[in-house]
Design an enzyme around this catalytic site. Structure first.
Site, mmCIF file in Angstrom:
data_model
loop_
_atom_site.group_PDB
_atom_site.id
_atom_site.type_symbol
_atom_site.label_atom_id
_atom_site.label_comp_id
_atom_site.label_asym_id
_atom_site.label_seq_id
_atom_site.Cartn_x
_atom_site.Cartn_y
_atom_site.Cartn_z
ATOM 1 N N GLU A 1 -7.121 -3.418 -6.340
ATOM 2 C CA GLU A 1 -8.025 -3.409 -5.190
ATOM 3 C C GLU A 1 -9.373 -2.789 -5.542
ATOM 4 O O GLU A 1 -10.430 -3.279 -5.100
ATOM 5 C CB GLU A 1 -7.379 -2.660 -4.030
ATOM 6 N N SER B 1 -8.739 -8.258 1.295
ATOM 7 C CA SER B 1 -8.292 -8.086 -0.082
ATOM 8 C C SER B 1 -7.106 -8.999 -0.348
ATOM 9 O O SER B 1 -6.184 -9.099 0.461
ATOM 10 C CB SER B 1 -7.877 -6.637 -0.333
ATOM 11 N N GLU C 1 7.113 -9.187 5.902
ATOM 12 C CA GLU C 1 6.212 -9.352 4.767
ATOM 13 C C GLU C 1 6.901 -9.984 3.571
ATOM 14 O O GLU C 1 6.314 -10.824 2.877
ATOM 15 C CB GLU C 1 5.636 -7.989 4.352
ATOM 16 N N GLU D 1 4.910 -18.143 0.158
ATOM 17 C CA GLU D 1 5.470 -18.449 -1.165
ATOM 18 C C GLU D 1 4.985 -17.463 -2.223
ATOM 19 O O GLU D 1 5.604 -17.323 -3.279
ATOM 20 C CB GLU D 1 5.095 -19.884 -1.564
ATOM 21 N N CYS E 1 1.356 4.928 8.008
ATOM 22 C CA CYS E 1 2.775 4.637 7.749
ATOM 23 C C CYS E 1 3.695 5.804 8.093
ATOM 24 O O CYS E 1 4.888 5.592 8.335
ATOM 25 C CB CYS E 1 2.973 4.251 6.294
ATOM 26 N N GLU F 1 -11.244 -5.294 -7.417
ATOM 27 C CA GLU F 1 -11.733 -6.325 -6.503
ATOM 28 C C GLU F 1 -12.965 -5.836 -5.752
ATOM 29 O O GLU F 1 -13.962 -6.563 -5.605
ATOM 30 C CB GLU F 1 -10.619 -6.689 -5.523
ATOM 31 N N LYS G 1 7.529 -4.754 7.428
ATOM 32 C CA LYS G 1 7.802 -5.021 6.023
ATOM 33 C C LYS G 1 8.939 -6.029 5.862
ATOM 34 O O LYS G 1 9.038 -6.704 4.836
ATOM 35 C CB LYS G 1 8.142 -3.722 5.291
ATOM 36 N N CYS H 1 -2.711 -3.756 2.799
ATOM 37 C CA CYS H 1 -1.381 -3.200 2.524
ATOM 38 C C CYS H 1 -0.459 -3.237 3.725
ATOM 39 O O CYS H 1 0.761 -3.159 3.576
ATOM 40 C CB CYS H 1 -1.508 -1.752 2.050
#
Length: 589
Positions: free
Chosen positions: A276, A317, A359, A364, A507, A279, A356, A297
């Site tokens: 990240e 991102s 997620e 794919e 979180c 990036e 999650k 995230c």
């Protein structure tokens, strides 16, 4: 300030304080059911009644006034509270033995407190079909007491508007608008409804039996990883104080459960930062038109963005989350290094989050290893149940270490679990990538804490980087609108880098975290700002004490790139560690 008497105690509190809050200043805990610190009082349940100068009023929504004389408990008040509970129980299933919330249920706790062993009233409970459509959270309207906490959080704190009331009178229940499946609603699977529900009406989608089956299969290599926020919350299930960091004991418990290898999502967090930060630096230095960069995230935020903020897809991102990166590395790099057939590896994640679970199957890209990279994502609550089912004495366990090579992490990886942590970790490494020098002051106090939107600026060799941190999806809209307005008016970007976490506090307060009331703590059970701060501090303390506090100093990460991934963001690294986003159907909010 207002002076009054509560049970003959002289009390002085600020004007606007509720009677409920005023009573707690003199250690009087008035029972509540519908009231929660995160939401405005609805006065829905009537459990919190008191007598004010002889009149019966609800303490959660009644502000104090000068000269009030309040009685919080007498035989009449106790009898009314007991009757209210009996009325609620008459419209509630008697399924405590098989309910996932048994022992952690506020309704059950109050019934025990008031000595209700049998009901004097006939059962009026209607059986509704469970909604398991999201495969992340389960809505059981039969157990709903219509307290409204989930609706308030979903609509007003999260601004998602997936939940609402349906029907009237005894037929009233909470469901997705119009009674449609949650999976076809605006729901983003954040689980904040579950975190605030006082009963078993909204719980996590339990997959512990699936994991037990994997652990009992001798042909499989079971690999487990734990998220940053899990280590500062799991102890609450075993009598520890809020925020106590129990990383070593958690590793030990996982080995006792039978997992073959213990890895850490913090390793994935360090890996995420390498990708990240690279990036961000690329966009900042060579493609400023692609700014701002928005962190990715949080899967609940990804879900919301793909549904309702599709114009932001170019700014998102492409990095996968730490959970997903560890899964991909376990079934590629680790499998090759150890000579293990990846088809036999099962990766289980322990996460503080219900989203999650979505997620790991969202696209794919989550099969970049050739297999599903993460097979099962369990919540902290699910792990606690497995430990208890195994008879493991968690408190007596000696601390153990994680396994190499996917177990090493820095302090930067740890703070991913709290609001501001991802941004702080990314800036530590981005600064180094731009300047070749280490950032001296690696803490950013401006973006710590529970203010919903936090802004700051960092100087990178004369270049000003404007940053924003938003947590709780209700706050995200404000940040994005500010960005849209600047673009529409041809103004300078207000932000270059934006961190988003769907849950208030990050979180540490995820929808899969424990809902346990510790002795001496005020009710209700479940998350409060005090708990959020303590859990966050547990992570910040580990960062302060860490030998290495910058992700690019993680030696295992360096080795991974040298031996396997090559250049960050390119080739194999991009294939395995990055994802893409699509515009999903917009459901009416």
């Amino acid at each position: 300030m207002v002076k009054l008497k509560i049970d003959n105690y002289e009390v002085e509190v600020p004007a606007g304080t509720s009677i409920l809050e005023a009573a707690r200043t003199v250690q009087i805990d008035i029972p509540t059911l519908c009231k929660h610190p995160d939401v405005d009082p609805s006065a829905g349940c009537g459990i919190c009644i008191v007598k004010v100068n002889g009149r019966i009023l609800r303490s959660c929504c009644t502000p104090v006034a000068e000269g009030m004389e309040i009685i919080t408990s007498d035989p009449e008040i106790v009898n009314v509270r007991r009757t209210v509970l009996e009325l609620i129980l008459s419209n509630h299933p008697n399924e405590c033995l098989t309910c996932i919330r048994s022992g952690h249920c506020e309704l059950q706790d109050l019934s025990n407190t008031f000595g209700i062993s049998q009901s004097r009233l006939p059962s009026l409970n209607k059986k509704f079909e469970k909604d398991e459509s999201t495969k992340a959270i389960v809505l059981d309207p039969s157990k709903c007491i219509v307290c409204g906490r989930c609706v308030e959080v979903c609509q007003n704190q999260q601004n998602v508007w997936a939940l609402s009331y349906l029907n009237r009178g005894l037929a009233t229940r909470v469901t997705a608008a119009g009674g449609i499946p949650l999976a076809e609603s605006p729901c983003i699977k954040c689980g904040q409804c579950s975190a605030h529900c006082p009963t078993g009406a909204i719980v996590e989608y339990d997959e512990t039996q699936k994991v037990w089956a994997m652990l009992n299969d001798p042909e499989l290599v079971t690999v487990v990883q734990i998220a940053p926020a899990v280590r500062v919350a799991i102890g609450e299930e075993f009598g520890y104080d809020f925020g106590e960091n129990l990383t070593g004991k958690t590793y030990a418990a996982l080995r006792r459960l039978g997992f073959k290898k213990i890895f850490d999502t913090n390793f994935g967090a360090d890996l995420t930062i390498i990708e990240e930060a690279s990036e961000f630096v690329k966009r900042f230095t060579t493609a400023p038109e692609q700014l701002p960069l928005i962190t990715s995230c949080c899967p609940a935020w990804v879900d919301l963005m793909e549904k309702y903020h599709q114009d932001m897809i170019p700014h998102f991102s492409t990095c996968k989350s730490p959970q997903a990166m560890v899964g991909a590395m376990a079934k590629t790099y680790y499998a090759e290094k150890m000579g293990i057939d990846p088809a036999k590896i099962r990766v289980i994640s322990i996460m503080p989050c219900t989203a999650k679970k979505w997620e790991i199957v969202r696209s794919e890209d989550m099969k970049s290893s050739g297999y599903q990279d993460v097979d099962v994502s369990l919540t902290t609550r699910e792990l606690a149940r497995m430990i208890k089912q195994s008879g493991i004495n968690f408190r007596e366990l000696a601390e153990e270490e994680a396994d190499s090579p996917l177990g090493e992490y820095t302090g930067a990886g740890t703070i991913f679990g709290t609001t501001g942590g991802v941004m702080t970790a990314a800036l530590r490494t981005a600064y180094f990538y731009v300047t070749g020098e280490e950032l001296e002051n690696i803490e950013f106090k401006d973006i710590e804490g529970l203010e919903g939107i936090k802004e700051s600026e960092i100087d990178i060799k004369g270049n000003k980087v404007r940053i924003a941190v938003a947590h709780g999806t209700g706050n995200v809209e404000t940040v994005l609108q500010k960005l849209r307005d600047a673009k529409a008016n041809g103004e300078e970007l207000p932000y270059h880098f934006i961190e988003v976490m769907a849950c208030r506090g990050g979180c540490v307060a995820g929808g899969g975290q424990p809902r346990v009331m510790m002795p001496g703590q005020p009710k209700p059970r479940g998350i409060t700002d005090d708990i959020r701060r303590k859990r966050a501090q547990g992570l910040l303390n580990e960062d302060l004490q860490a030998k290495e506090r910058r992700s690019h100093h993680n030696q295992s990460i360096k080795t991974l790139y040298a031996e396997y991934l090559g250049t960050p963001g390119e080739g194999k690294a991009h294939k395995l560690l990055h994802t893409h986003y699509v515009a999903r159907p917009k459901y009416q909010r």
